[in-house]
Motif scaffolding. Structure first.
Motif, mmCIF file in Angstrom:
data_model
loop_
_atom_site.group_PDB
_atom_site.id
_atom_site.type_symbol
_atom_site.label_atom_id
_atom_site.label_comp_id
_atom_site.label_asym_id
_atom_site.label_seq_id
_atom_site.Cartn_x
_atom_site.Cartn_y
_atom_site.Cartn_z
ATOM 1 N N UNK A 50 0.864 -1.265 0.224
ATOM 2 C CA UNK A 50 0.299 0.214 0.424
ATOM 3 C C UNK A 50 1.121 0.947 0.257
ATOM 4 N N UNK A 110 -8.685 4.640 -7.443
ATOM 5 C CA UNK A 110 -9.991 4.647 -6.643
ATOM 6 C C UNK A 110 -10.107 2.961 -6.085
ATOM 7 N N UNK A 111 -9.439 2.500 -6.005
ATOM 8 C CA UNK A 111 -9.770 1.809 -5.097
ATOM 9 C C UNK A 111 -9.505 1.842 -3.850
ATOM 10 N N UNK A 112 -7.996 2.929 -4.066
ATOM 11 C CA UNK A 112 -7.361 3.172 -2.807
ATOM 12 C C UNK A 112 -8.284 4.327 -2.000
ATOM 13 N N UNK A 114 -11.421 4.413 -2.492
ATOM 14 C CA UNK A 114 -13.063 3.821 -1.990
ATOM 15 C C UNK A 114 -12.315 3.002 -0.915
ATOM 16 N N UNK A 115 -11.908 2.231 -0.587
ATOM 17 C CA UNK A 115 -10.960 1.604 0.854
ATOM 18 C C UNK A 115 -10.688 2.844 1.851
ATOM 19 N N UNK A 116 -10.096 4.186 1.345
ATOM 20 C CA UNK A 116 -10.009 4.692 2.729
ATOM 21 C C UNK A 116 -11.276 5.179 3.139
ATOM 22 N N UNK A 117 -12.795 6.020 2.186
ATOM 23 C CA UNK A 117 -13.051 5.709 2.019
ATOM 24 C C UNK A 117 -14.458 5.509 3.690
ATOM 25 N N UNK A 118 -14.055 3.514 3.298
ATOM 26 C CA UNK A 118 -14.977 3.354 3.910
ATOM 27 C C UNK A 118 -14.449 3.107 5.511
ATOM 28 N N UNK A 119 -13.081 2.932 5.337
ATOM 29 C CA UNK A 119 -12.223 2.979 7.015
ATOM 30 C C UNK A 119 -12.729 3.516 7.817
ATOM 31 N N UNK A 121 -15.424 5.578 7.940
ATOM 32 C CA UNK A 121 -17.044 5.220 8.058
ATOM 33 C C UNK A 121 -18.189 6.320 7.457
#
Lengths: 121, 121
Positions: A50, A110-112, A114-119, A121
């Motif tokens: 990462x 984009x994938x990174x 989206x991951x950030x947005x998820x963690x 919250x």
DNA sequence: CATTCATATGAATAATTGTTCATATGTTTA
DNA sequence: TAAACATATGAACAATTATTCATATGAATG
């Protein structure tokens, strides 16, 4: 690793309607695709990789520069770049003794994100 | 696992400009965020869990139905649902003896789709 | 062509992880 | 409250993996 059956003693009846079962089997990507997808995410599932991706997002960079920036050994970085390369997440070009790595395409970011947005919250 | 230094003998000089180095250190998310991000993607990095997510994308479902649909044992599915729950990717509700699981939020689908787009080149 | 520098790679090791098996917990029903 | 059912969980084991160390490959330079 085994995703084999042995699904002998399950619950008495299914809660699902036939329609849903049918739809699941229809919408579900092929076994191989699902496996490849897991393989791809596995590549993102390591903090060293990462970090490498984030660093490369700023600029193309040689192995040695990455190693210094991340305070890690040249060998460790090289091994991980190999993994990223196999997953087609980075590309490289040679310039004399030096090899420069860069992000392969826009999906990575984009994938990174989206991951950030998820963690977050 | 060790992301320690030992970065003693690197290349003679850095190819990067000071400006880039500065920017990397500035734009780079915090160590802990990067670690959490890797942890999140690790969860996506298993084909059983990917399958569970795809199945739940169609419909809320109980442990036992998932197990039957995927031809896997109740225990294996339950263990994996635990991982997905800890990552906040699924939520659940109890109804008598049965526990129904569902996707937690929309990021899940976006992440999976970006992954799919990538492997389909 | 020998040396030096940058990178790649194979083997070894420690750590992590997915599944199974056995069993525990929690809920309903007879 | 005993039995049956759905789910959860702990221990064990096999398989995978990230790093280190030693060394190989490839390119430039004297």
């Amino acid at each position: 690793m085994e995703e084999n059956a042995s699904a002998l003693e399950q619950c008495d009846y299914m809660h699902l309607h036939d329609k849903v079962i049918e739809q699941v089997q229809e919408e579900m990507p092929q076994e191989e695709i699902l496996y490849d997808l897991a393989e791809l995410f596995k590549v993102f599932g390591d903090s060293t990789r990462i970090k490498i991706l984030y660093v490369l997002f700023q600029s193309e960079m040689c192995v040695c520069d990455i190693a210094q920036l991340l305070h890690m050994s040249q060998s460790a970085i090289s091994h991980q770049l190999r993994v990223l390369k196999q997953a087609q997440l980075v590309k490289y070009r040679r310039e004399g003794k030096t090899v420069f790595y860069a992000l392969a395409d826009a999906h990575v970011n984009t994938i990174l994100n989206q991951g950030l947005e998820h963690i977050e919250e």
